[in-house]
Design a protein around this motif. Structure first.
Motif, short mmCIF file in Angstrom:
data_model
loop_
_atom_site.label_atom_id
_atom_site.label_comp_id
_atom_site.label_asym_id
_atom_site.label_seq_id
_atom_site.Cartn_x
_atom_site.Cartn_y
_atom_site.Cartn_z
N LYS A 63 19.38 -17.40 -17.84
CA LYS A 63 18.26 -17.00 -18.45
C LYS A 63 17.90 -17.59 -19.63
CE LYS A 63 18.38 -11.78 -17.09
NZ LYS A 63 18.09 -10.43 -17.75
N LYS A 64 18.81 -18.03 -20.47
CA LYS A 64 18.43 -18.71 -21.79
C LYS A 64 17.84 -19.94 -21.30
CE LYS A 64 21.12 -20.31 -25.52
NZ LYS A 64 22.39 -20.21 -26.38
N LEU A 65 18.35 -20.78 -20.19
CA LEU A 65 17.80 -21.82 -19.84
C LEU A 65 16.36 -21.75 -19.23
CD1 LEU A 65 18.38 -25.01 -19.06
CD2 LEU A 65 18.95 -24.18 -16.88
N ALA A 66 16.18 -20.50 -18.64
CA ALA A 66 14.88 -20.43 -18.16
C ALA A 66 13.67 -20.03 -18.91
CB ALA A 66 14.74 -19.20 -17.19
N ARG A 67 14.17 -19.67 -20.11
CA ARG A 67 13.22 -19.05 -21.33
C ARG A 67 12.90 -20.71 -22.38
NH1 ARG A 67 16.60 -14.01 -22.56
NH2 ARG A 67 15.51 -12.66 -21.01
N GLN A 68 13.86 -21.49 -22.20
CA GLN A 68 13.83 -22.63 -23.26
C GLN A 68 12.71 -23.59 -22.86
OE1 GLN A 68 17.81 -24.09 -23.04
NE2 GLN A 68 18.37 -22.89 -24.75
N SER A 69 12.14 -24.19 -23.97
CA SER A 69 10.98 -24.89 -23.66
C SER A 69 11.71 -26.36 -23.04
CB SER A 69 10.21 -25.22 -24.73
OG SER A 69 10.89 -25.93 -25.82
N LYS A 70 10.65 -26.79 -22.19
CA LYS A 70 11.19 -28.22 -21.59
C LYS A 70 11.24 -29.28 -22.36
CE LYS A 70 9.67 -26.77 -16.84
NZ LYS A 70 8.98 -27.13 -15.57
N ASP A 71 12.11 -30.22 -22.24
CA ASP A 71 12.25 -31.37 -23.14
C ASP A 71 12.86 -31.09 -24.48
OD1 ASP A 71 11.40 -33.29 -21.06
OD2 ASP A 71 9.27 -32.94 -21.70
N SER A 72 13.42 -30.13 -24.75
CA SER A 72 14.04 -29.67 -25.89
C SER A 72 15.59 -30.33 -25.99
CB SER A 72 14.05 -28.21 -26.45
OG SER A 72 14.70 -27.50 -25.29
N LYS A 73 16.14 -30.43 -26.92
CA LYS A 73 17.62 -30.70 -27.19
C LYS A 73 18.51 -29.79 -26.46
CE LYS A 73 17.42 -34.44 -30.58
NZ LYS A 73 17.99 -34.62 -31.95
N ARG A 74 18.15 -28.34 -26.95
CA ARG A 74 18.95 -27.30 -26.49
C ARG A 74 18.84 -26.99 -25.02
NH1 ARG A 74 21.15 -23.51 -30.38
NH2 ARG A 74 20.63 -24.12 -32.32
N ARG A 75 17.76 -27.47 -24.36
CA ARG A 75 17.59 -27.20 -22.93
C ARG A 75 18.51 -28.42 -22.40
NH1 ARG A 75 13.85 -24.95 -19.20
NH2 ARG A 75 14.00 -26.01 -17.05
N ASN A 76 18.71 -29.40 -22.75
CA ASN A 76 19.48 -30.46 -22.46
C ASN A 76 21.10 -30.09 -22.45
OD1 ASN A 76 17.28 -32.09 -21.79
ND2 ASN A 76 17.45 -33.20 -23.59
N LYS A 77 21.38 -29.43 -23.48
CA LYS A 77 22.75 -28.83 -23.61
C LYS A 77 23.35 -27.68 -22.91
CE LYS A 77 22.96 -30.48 -28.45
NZ LYS A 77 23.15 -30.05 -29.84
N THR A 78 22.18 -26.66 -22.34
CA THR A 78 22.46 -25.62 -21.79
C THR A 78 23.00 -25.78 -20.37
OG1 THR A 78 20.62 -24.66 -23.07
CG2 THR A 78 21.63 -23.14 -21.11
N PRO A 79 22.60 -26.75 -19.43
CA PRO A 79 23.13 -27.02 -18.14
C PRO A 79 24.37 -27.31 -18.22
CG PRO A 79 21.18 -27.92 -18.34
CD PRO A 79 21.35 -27.49 -19.55
N ILE A 80 24.93 -28.02 -19.35
CA ILE A 80 26.32 -28.36 -19.39
C ILE A 80 27.30 -27.18 -19.52
CG2 ILE A 80 27.85 -29.81 -20.93
CD1 ILE A 80 25.48 -31.55 -21.61
N LYS A 81 26.70 -26.32 -20.39
CA LYS A 81 27.51 -25.12 -20.81
C LYS A 81 27.48 -24.55 -19.40
CE LYS A 81 26.36 -24.25 -25.56
NZ LYS A 81 25.78 -23.55 -26.74
#
Length: 74
Positions: A6-24
């Motif tokens: 859910k967190k990944l779906a809500r995050q804006s694209k091309d952000s640093k946090r969005r790049n880290k979430t799939p790894i988690k």
């Protein structure tokens, strides 16, 4: 898992946090998978060590459902 997806779906694209979430998400998925495998391994080991004979039966369930006498529910 659900929380991170859910967190990944809500995050804006091309952000640093969005790049880290799939790894988690991948790490959590691996942890869940390993936990399940470990449980099944421990359970199978316990069954084998306690019992001396294990019997498997291959049933034709689809054929049994078609047979009226076997498919009858009481």
């Amino acid at each position: 898992m659900r929380k991170f997806q859910k967190k990944l779906a809500r995050q804006s694209k091309d952000s640093k946090r969005r790049n880290k979430t799939p790894i988690k998400i991948v790490k959590l998925h691996n942890q869940i998978s390993d936990t399940r495998k470990d449980f099944l391994h421990k359970l199978s080991t316990k069954i084998v060590s306690k019992n001396q004979v294990i019997v498997l039966q291959d049933l034709n369930v689809s054929g049994m459902v078609k047979n009226r006498k076997l498919a009858h529910t009481y």
